[in-house]
Design a protein around this motif. Sequence first.
Motif, mmCIF file in Angstrom:
data_model
loop_
_atom_site.group_PDB
_atom_site.id
_atom_site.type_symbol
_atom_site.label_atom_id
_atom_site.label_comp_id
_atom_site.label_asym_id
_atom_site.label_seq_id
_atom_site.Cartn_x
_atom_site.Cartn_y
_atom_site.Cartn_z
ATOM 1 N N ILE A 1 0.709 -1.340 0.039
ATOM 2 C CA ILE A 1 0.123 0.148 -0.074
ATOM 3 C C ILE A 1 0.909 1.218 0.051
ATOM 4 O O ILE A 1 0.638 2.231 -0.469
ATOM 5 C CB ILE A 1 -0.958 0.005 1.129
ATOM 6 C CG1 ILE A 1 -1.941 -1.082 1.115
ATOM 7 C CG2 ILE A 1 -1.707 1.337 1.273
ATOM 8 C CD1 ILE A 1 -2.909 -1.502 2.235
ATOM 9 N N ILE A 2 1.866 1.145 0.742
ATOM 10 C CA ILE A 2 2.820 2.605 0.849
ATOM 11 C C ILE A 2 3.561 2.660 -0.577
ATOM 12 O O ILE A 2 3.449 3.593 -1.012
ATOM 13 C CB ILE A 2 3.826 2.150 1.963
ATOM 14 C CG1 ILE A 2 3.418 2.106 3.283
ATOM 15 C CG2 ILE A 2 5.049 3.254 1.635
ATOM 16 C CD1 ILE A 2 4.293 1.542 4.164
ATOM 17 N N LYS A 3 3.579 1.548 -1.292
ATOM 18 C CA LYS A 3 4.466 1.632 -2.609
ATOM 19 C C LYS A 3 3.191 2.437 -3.569
ATOM 20 O O LYS A 3 3.445 3.207 -4.480
ATOM 21 C CB LYS A 3 4.751 0.425 -3.403
ATOM 22 C CG LYS A 3 5.887 -0.266 -2.511
ATOM 23 C CD LYS A 3 6.268 -1.442 -3.171
ATOM 24 C CE LYS A 3 7.665 -2.128 -2.303
ATOM 25 N NZ LYS A 3 7.563 -3.751 -2.801
ATOM 26 N N THR A 4 1.972 2.168 -3.464
ATOM 27 C CA THR A 4 0.971 2.655 -4.508
ATOM 28 C C THR A 4 0.664 4.116 -3.955
ATOM 29 O O THR A 4 0.154 4.822 -4.858
ATOM 30 C CB THR A 4 -0.310 1.814 -4.349
ATOM 31 O OG1 THR A 4 -0.757 1.820 -2.911
ATOM 32 C CG2 THR A 4 -0.112 0.524 -4.595
ATOM 33 N N GLY A 5 1.075 4.298 -2.802
ATOM 34 C CA GLY A 5 0.465 5.990 -2.434
ATOM 35 C C GLY A 5 -0.903 6.081 -2.000
ATOM 36 O O GLY A 5 -1.135 7.209 -1.872
ATOM 37 N N PHE A 6 -1.519 5.125 -2.086
ATOM 38 C CA PHE A 6 -2.887 5.158 -1.644
ATOM 39 C C PHE A 6 -3.420 5.751 -0.249
ATOM 40 O O PHE A 6 -4.305 6.543 -0.044
ATOM 41 C CB PHE A 6 -3.768 3.647 -1.806
ATOM 42 C CG PHE A 6 -3.985 3.175 -3.116
ATOM 43 C CD1 PHE A 6 -4.223 4.052 -4.045
ATOM 44 C CD2 PHE A 6 -3.924 1.779 -3.186
ATOM 45 C CE1 PHE A 6 -4.423 3.341 -5.291
ATOM 46 C CE2 PHE A 6 -4.040 1.208 -4.566
ATOM 47 C CZ PHE A 6 -4.172 2.008 -5.478
ATOM 48 N N LEU A 7 -2.435 5.623 0.657
ATOM 49 C CA LEU A 7 -2.547 6.476 1.996
ATOM 50 C C LEU A 7 -2.764 7.493 2.047
ATOM 51 O O LEU A 7 -3.410 8.215 2.812
ATOM 52 C CB LEU A 7 -1.514 5.530 2.981
ATOM 53 C CG LEU A 7 -1.697 4.052 3.629
ATOM 54 C CD1 LEU A 7 -0.298 3.982 4.497
ATOM 55 C CD2 LEU A 7 -2.942 3.993 4.194
ATOM 56 N N GLU A 8 -2.096 8.378 0.946
ATOM 57 C CA GLU A 8 -1.930 9.551 0.919
ATOM 58 C C GLU A 8 -3.618 10.436 0.585
ATOM 59 O O GLU A 8 -3.710 11.541 0.860
ATOM 60 C CB GLU A 8 -0.931 10.131 -0.040
ATOM 61 C CG GLU A 8 0.403 9.620 0.458
ATOM 62 C CD GLU A 8 1.459 10.152 -0.651
ATOM 63 O OE1 GLU A 8 1.195 10.773 -1.464
ATOM 64 O OE2 GLU A 8 2.751 9.589 -0.527
ATOM 65 N N THR A 9 -4.246 9.448 -0.093
ATOM 66 C CA THR A 9 -5.628 10.120 -0.724
ATOM 67 C C THR A 9 -6.728 9.304 -0.028
ATOM 68 O O THR A 9 -7.621 9.885 -0.254
ATOM 69 C CB THR A 9 -5.374 9.763 -2.176
ATOM 70 O OG1 THR A 9 -5.286 8.371 -2.567
ATOM 71 C CG2 THR A 9 -4.506 10.815 -2.814
ATOM 72 N N ASP A 10 -6.430 8.168 0.360
ATOM 73 C CA ASP A 10 -7.714 7.397 0.860
ATOM 74 C C ASP A 10 -7.800 7.103 2.377
ATOM 75 O O ASP A 10 -6.993 6.417 2.906
ATOM 76 C CB ASP A 10 -7.833 6.092 0.338
ATOM 77 C CG ASP A 10 -8.902 5.395 0.274
ATOM 78 O OD1 ASP A 10 -9.450 5.385 1.385
ATOM 79 O OD2 ASP A 10 -9.469 4.604 -0.769
ATOM 80 N N TYR A 11 -8.462 7.965 3.203
ATOM 81 C CA TYR A 11 -8.215 7.909 4.743
ATOM 82 C C TYR A 11 -9.143 6.908 5.072
ATOM 83 O O TYR A 11 -8.805 5.963 6.414
ATOM 84 C CB TYR A 11 -8.823 9.206 5.182
ATOM 85 C CG TYR A 11 -10.249 9.255 5.410
ATOM 86 C CD1 TYR A 11 -11.063 8.933 6.445
ATOM 87 C CD2 TYR A 11 -11.324 9.841 4.212
ATOM 88 C CE1 TYR A 11 -12.680 8.970 6.772
ATOM 89 C CE2 TYR A 11 -12.544 9.882 4.395
ATOM 90 C CZ TYR A 11 -13.175 9.511 5.549
ATOM 91 O OH TYR A 11 -14.539 9.759 5.753
ATOM 92 N N VAL A 12 -10.017 6.171 4.410
ATOM 93 C CA VAL A 12 -10.705 4.937 4.764
ATOM 94 C C VAL A 12 -9.690 3.721 5.009
ATOM 95 O O VAL A 12 -9.776 2.876 5.773
ATOM 96 C CB VAL A 12 -11.883 4.640 3.819
ATOM 97 C CG1 VAL A 12 -12.577 3.462 4.188
ATOM 98 C CG2 VAL A 12 -12.966 5.797 3.792
ATOM 99 N N LEU A 13 -9.001 3.699 3.808
ATOM 100 C CA LEU A 13 -7.821 2.436 3.856
ATOM 101 C C LEU A 13 -6.886 2.843 5.228
ATOM 102 O O LEU A 13 -6.524 1.810 5.600
ATOM 103 C CB LEU A 13 -7.153 2.925 2.588
ATOM 104 C CG LEU A 13 -6.064 1.554 2.059
ATOM 105 C CD1 LEU A 13 -6.883 0.308 2.334
ATOM 106 C CD2 LEU A 13 -5.319 1.975 0.883
ATOM 107 N N GLY A 14 -6.485 4.140 5.448
ATOM 108 C CA GLY A 14 -5.829 4.431 6.537
ATOM 109 C C GLY A 14 -6.547 3.814 7.843
ATOM 110 O O GLY A 14 -5.954 2.959 8.573
ATOM 111 N N ASN A 15 -7.868 3.709 7.937
ATOM 112 C CA ASN A 15 -8.391 3.462 8.902
ATOM 113 C C ASN A 15 -8.543 1.861 9.282
ATOM 114 O O ASN A 15 -8.365 1.290 10.055
ATOM 115 C CB ASN A 15 -10.006 3.868 9.003
ATOM 116 C CG ASN A 15 -10.021 5.574 9.471
ATOM 117 O OD1 ASN A 15 -8.996 6.044 9.883
ATOM 118 N ND2 ASN A 15 -11.233 6.084 9.158
#
Length: 657
Positions: A274-288
């Motif tokens: 996930i860190i490689k994709t950068g999704f955490l920077e834009t998707d707060y639901v994924l962070g939760n």
Amino acid sequence: MSDCVGGISFFTLASHTKQQYEMDKETQEDATFMEVLKHQTQFSENLLRLLKVCVQQEDLAKGCILHAIFLKCGLPSRRISIANSLINLYAKSGRVARAQQVFDELLIRDVISWTALISGFANHGFSGEALRCFDIMKHHGPPPNAVTFCCMLKICGNTKDLRRGEEVHSEIITNGLLIQSFTLGGALVDMYVKCGALLQAKCVFENLPSHNVVSWTALITGFCEHKHGEEALECLQQMKHEGLSPNAVTFACILKVCGSLAALDKGMELHANIIKTGFLETDYVLGNTLLDMYCKCGYLEKAQQIFDELAFWDVVTWNMLITGYIRLGYDEKALICFADMKNEGFAPNTVTFSLILKACASIGAPELGRELHSEIDRKGLLNHGNGLVNALIDMYAKCGIFTKARQVFDKLLDRDAVSWNTLIAGYCHQSQGEEALDCFEIMQQEGVSPDSVTFLCALKACGITGATIKGIETHVEVVRRGNIPLDNSLENAVVDMYTKCGLLTNAREVFNNLAVRNSITWTSMIAGYCDHGYYEQALMYFEQMGCAGVSPDVVTLTCVLKACSRIMGASKAWTCYESLRKSCGIVPTIEHCTCIVQLFCLAGHYDKMIDVVNESPSSHMMASCFSLLSACRKQENAQLASFAFDYARSWVFKDPN
């Protein structure tokens, strides 16, 4: 919607086109037919251009202004593209009645008209109207297209109408649309998943001409939602083998699986991806979801780190972290987290308060519980269903403040089974069995039907009070009802009730008929025989437990040591003690250490006794020494008592370095 379209103000362009139309009407007599047609066409295209922007940006206010112009000029009924855009605008905005009105005024309706209306009904919860509209379309309108069928599949999934979904599937195949549309394949899989037909979902998926991220994610989501975690993980691997990368939704689903399976290694691997994709920077639901996974896997240090690094927090984020601490017994840490949440300016919701009340109940913090009660009352949250009220009852009951618990309970207008269970369980927690049974009786008199939790608490109360007759009646009632699922916890409660009431024959009969026996079941039998003086039988059950491949726990070891101490089985006790400590990973408690020390002392095995004292954890050392002194007093062994006293004194005053 932006007030500019192509660099021109919306209102300027709308006004200009309207003036142009009126000028065209005034000059119609002097102009040629072709010139008038040219002006009117340009006018219509300008308005249609504006309307499409309104639809894209769901700007209902400006769309209504355009509609007023259309009506004055009489255009909607003559231009189907304009009418379709209006239907689409109203449908997307939830004004489905207005969309229906525009639709009904159309002289000619194409597939876009029908689909826009059906989609509007479907997206705003009017499933019945959407189905009716679809049926009329099939008989009196153009053939449905892929978008229409996608809408219908969504409705069937949301309403879990598998039969209708299968009919739509058959129509899609008949029309040969499945080969042409990726979207339809994913929608079919999603429909079957939501209807719980996982085998059909998988069959559809495997027969698709090709797979994409959407179809894979639909299948993975289905396995996740229906607790088939291993299959979901297998799908992820196959998806990767096909060269497809998961999207944020796929990752979120698989992280939930990792949390439910406590698959920490797999979860950490996904985290790295996930860190490689950068999704955490834009998707707060994924962070939760990532935070929740670490909490459920028990890696709270990492969960806290994830929490601290998140770019965005909301109440859900805080609740997840608090839940993680409470689940693993770190109630004080949960309370600190709650205080931090409020200091950061976040308002707790009903879930937050329920969690913190649970923490107060666990650690016995009634004063904080009272403060929370006042805050909840001030905010008017007690009117939001019984959940928070039940949490308050539970907190007061487990803290032993039953006057307050009953006061909160009595104010409930609708006392359901959960509310009664909470109060009854509170009485059981405080060993007030008679009060629990009184509540059990009143509950039934008020017409509230007991569930499995109620019966479990009632059986526990019978065991506490030794209410033999009531215990038998409760067992018979559970069996008679037939609609109460006899899960392992309820079966264990029956066995435990009979053993505590001394009805060992009844307990043995139930025990022998059980399909599944876990450590709690075996320990109940061992403890029952031990408590009523049948120590040989207790040890016999312990041996059978080992032969059955069931691992004992801390309570089992306590019972076994007690049985050994009564029949002077020092060697047997030591064998059990060492075996369970080393092979089963049981950490001896103070009670275990003192019991084994006394047993060796009474049996004259002084060397082994001293070994146990030496190997005792530092927190148990003083208790072991006092146990040794007690045994020496019983045996009148002054020499050994002197040794024990000197040993304890040297340990107390030893150099910590």
